[in-house]
Design a protein around this motif. Structure first.
Motif: not given
Length: 181
Positions: A124-139, A168-181
């Motif tokens: 659903f990545h392309k359909s989910v609003p970008v504002k929701a991504f921080p909530a999904f970083l636990q992935t 793990l913190p680096l991975s979280l930062y990278i995924q956050s920066w990429r706007k991916r979950y």
């Protein structure tokens, strides 16, 4: 109320009868928290809710797997009984920390279900609003654990699974920066 009701049911210390019960637990606890997080972020989106549902189920499954050594030390096993029966594994096998192939097959099946939920949520990545991504970083943490368990051939008792991932913190930062979950 769903979270409280589900946690009350869980106080019985009974193993899950099947993978569906474990998924329901994840849906009613972890997914409910994600729905609340999305609401706080002001996101009302069907795709975000659907992704949250699958991420919560994956979180519930991974939490059950991660807690297996701890619960085993207290003579409890919560892994789905139907998967254990399918592979001819008893609760006693987990209590004895057996590393038999059948025990690893149970862990593989349960971990695979979590992986499928993560994969589905990411579809659903392309359909989910970008504002929701921080909530999904636990992935990121969920995927990290699933990769670690795969590396040790699904030996749930391997000591490396109890160690923190310093990256793990680096991975979280990278995924956050990429706007991916």
């Amino acid at each position: 109320m769903k979270i409280i009701d589900e946690r009350e049911k869980n106080l019985d210390d009974k193993p899950y009868r099947n993978i569906q019960e474990l998924e329901d637990y994840g849906e009613n606890t972890q997914s409910s928290l994600l729905y609340l997080t999305l609401e706080i972020l002001g996101i009302k989106d069907l795709h975000a809710d659907h992704a949250a549902s699958h991420i919560g189920k994956a979180q519930g499954i991974v939490t059950c797997l991660r807690a297996t050594p701890y619960h085993g030390s207290r003579r409890r096993v919560f892994l789905p009984m139907d998967v254990c029966v399918l592979h001819g594994v008893s609760q006693e096998d987990f209590l004895r920390k057996s590393q038999d192939k059948n025990v690893r097959d149970v862990v593989y099946d349960v971990a695979s279900q979590a992986h499928l939920h993560l994969k589905h949520a990411r579809s659903f990545h392309k359909s989910v609003p970008v504002k929701a991504f921080p909530a999904f970083l636990q992935t990121v943490a969920l995927e990290d654990y699933l990769k670690k368990i795969q590396k040790v051939d699904f030996d749930i008792f391997h000591p490396s699974l109890q160690q923190k991932n310093a990256l793990l913190p680096l991975s979280l930062y990278i995924q956050s920066w990429r706007k991916r979950y």
